[in-house]
Design a protein around this motif. Structure first.
Motif, PDB file in Angstrom:
ATOM      1  N   ASN A  96      51.667  28.277  36.561  1.00 43.21           N
ATOM      2  CA  ASN A  96      51.009  28.965  35.457  1.00 43.21           C
ATOM      3  C   ASN A  96      49.996  30.014  35.899  1.00 43.21           C
ATOM      4  N   GLY A  97      49.397  29.841  37.080  1.00 42.91           N
ATOM      5  CA  GLY A  97      48.304  30.724  37.467  1.00 42.91           C
ATOM      6  C   GLY A  97      48.568  31.687  38.596  1.00 42.91           C
ATOM      7  N   ALA A  98      49.385  31.325  39.551  1.00 44.77           N
ATOM      8  CA  ALA A  98      49.576  32.174  40.737  1.00 44.77           C
ATOM      9  C   ALA A  98      50.126  33.539  40.352  1.00 44.77           C
ATOM     10  N   GLY A  99      49.425  34.567  40.771  1.00 42.19           N
ATOM     11  CA  GLY A  99      49.855  35.922  40.493  1.00 42.19           C
ATOM     12  C   GLY A  99      49.475  36.422  39.116  1.00 42.19           C
ATOM     13  N   ARG A 100      48.809  35.586  38.347  1.00 43.97           N
ATOM     14  CA  ARG A 100      48.451  35.967  36.981  1.00 43.97           C
ATOM     15  C   ARG A 100      46.941  35.991  36.755  1.00 43.97           C
ATOM     16  N   ASN A 107      42.972  42.323  33.558  1.00 38.62           N
ATOM     17  CA  ASN A 107      42.653  43.539  32.796  1.00 38.62           C
ATOM     18  C   ASN A 107      43.827  43.967  31.927  1.00 38.62           C
ATOM     19  N   ARG A 108      45.034  43.629  32.342  1.00 34.29           N
ATOM     20  CA  ARG A 108      46.215  43.966  31.543  1.00 34.29           C
ATOM     21  C   ARG A 108      46.401  42.992  30.383  1.00 34.29           C
ATOM     22  N   ASN A 137      39.164  49.674  21.979  1.00 32.71           N
ATOM     23  CA  ASN A 137      39.874  48.891  22.985  1.00 32.71           C
ATOM     24  C   ASN A 137      38.840  48.252  23.904  1.00 32.71           C
ATOM     25  N   TYR A 138      39.064  47.000  24.245  1.00 32.64           N
ATOM     26  CA  TYR A 138      38.154  46.305  25.147  1.00 32.64           C
ATOM     27  C   TYR A 138      38.930  45.242  25.917  1.00 32.64           C
ATOM     28  N   ILE A 139      38.293  44.695  26.937  1.00 32.68           N
ATOM     29  CA  ILE A 139      38.904  43.636  27.739  1.00 32.68           C
ATOM     30  C   ILE A 139      38.103  42.359  27.525  1.00 32.68           C
ATOM     31  N   GLU A 140      38.802  41.335  27.119  1.00 32.27           N
ATOM     32  CA  GLU A 140      38.197  40.030  26.826  1.00 32.27           C
ATOM     33  C   GLU A 140      37.527  39.468  28.081  1.00 32.27           C
ATOM     34  N   GLY A 172      33.515  46.941  29.895  1.00 32.39           N
ATOM     35  CA  GLY A 172      33.560  45.782  30.783  1.00 32.39           C
ATOM     36  C   GLY A 172      34.981  45.517  31.261  1.00 32.39           C
ATOM     37  N   ARG A 173      35.088  44.937  32.455  1.00 31.42           N
ATOM     38  CA  ARG A 173      36.406  44.691  33.041  1.00 31.42           C
ATOM     39  C   ARG A 173      36.293  43.608  34.116  1.00 31.42           C
ATOM     40  N   TRP A 174      37.460  43.120  34.533  1.00 27.83           N
ATOM     41  CA  TRP A 174      37.557  42.143  35.606  1.00 27.83           C
ATOM     42  C   TRP A 174      37.637  42.868  36.932  1.00 27.83           C
ATOM     43  N   VAL A 175      36.932  42.353  37.947  1.00 30.68           N
ATOM     44  CA  VAL A 175      36.990  42.911  39.286  1.00 30.68           C
ATOM     45  C   VAL A 175      37.213  41.770  40.282  1.00 30.68           C
ATOM     46  N   ASN A 176      37.927  42.081  41.370  1.00 30.88           N
ATOM     47  CA  ASN A 176      38.124  41.109  42.446  1.00 30.88           C
ATOM     48  C   ASN A 176      36.871  41.044  43.307  1.00 30.88           C
ATOM     49  N   ILE A 177      36.517  39.837  43.701  1.00 30.52           N
ATOM     50  CA  ILE A 177      35.386  39.655  44.615  1.00 30.52           C
ATOM     51  C   ILE A 177      35.842  38.755  45.752  1.00 30.52           C
ATOM     52  N   LYS A 178      35.201  38.849  46.889  1.00 30.66           N
ATOM     53  CA  LYS A 178      35.515  37.973  48.023  1.00 30.66           C
ATOM     54  C   LYS A 178      34.533  36.837  48.022  1.00 30.66           C
TER      55      LYS A 178
END
Length: 178
Positions: A96-100, A107-108, A137-140, A172-178
């Motif tokens: 359900n989660g890998a790659g999603r 963001n999509r 338009n916005y990102i949840e 606002g948006r999702w960003v990848n973090i390390k």
């Protein structure tokens, strides 16, 4: 893969090499790829050895996402260890989660639209009101449940994680973090 949870890594590696009752056969084909995919998709690190199993896993695509998830889960379930203690939950979380759950995908899929009414006073003495509907338009900012389940599953380790930055109504948006 040194950052994988040691118990899961040791368990899956041993299962990958022991297939028959005589303990002499090495897993091959989709059975091997399935076990390797579980191991690789449970880890935040994906060395080059993971490429064949990851490619096989993500090549499973159907027209509807629910069918893709079901077929990917079926693929992971052919690994002999997928029925052991805690493993069905891990397989489900991965399917359900890998790659999603990376920033690009969130963001999509978390893109939303809402219509708000904007009114302003018009007329010479501002005694009239004109209203128009404006589409925004916005990102949840809340992750889907499948991402939370994947990330918080006790047997997964994620190096790359995501966080929401900003406010939904201000880009606002999702960003990848390390």
């Amino acid at each position: 893969m040194n950052k994988l949870k040691p118990v899961l890594a040791a368990y899956l590696v041993s299962v990958s090499f022991i297939a028959s009752a005589e303990n002499t056969d090495i897993l091959t084909g989709d059975v091997r790829l399935s076990c390797e995919a579980i191991l690789c998709l449970s880890s935040g690190d994906r060395p080059s050895e993971c490429a064949p199993s990851i490619k096989r896993y993500f090549s499973i695509k159907e027209e509807k996402m629910k069918d893709t998830i079901r077929k990917r889960k079926d693929f992971l379930s052919i690994c002999p260890s997928s029925k052991e203690k805690d493993m069905p939950e891990l397989v489900n979380a991965i399917a359900n989660g890998a790659g999603r759950c990376d920033a690009k995908e969130l963001n999509r899929v978390m893109r939303r639209t809402k219509v708000v009414k904007k009114c302003q006073k018009t007329g010479l003495w501002h005694n009239e009101t004109t209203c128009t509907d404006i589409t925004i338009n916005y990102i949840e900012p809340k992750k889907p449940k499948y991402c939370t389940a994947y990330e918080q599953q006790g047997l997964t380790y994620q190096v790359d994680q995501v966080k929401y930055v900003g406010q939904p109504d201000q880009g606002g948006r999702w960003v990848n973090i390390k």
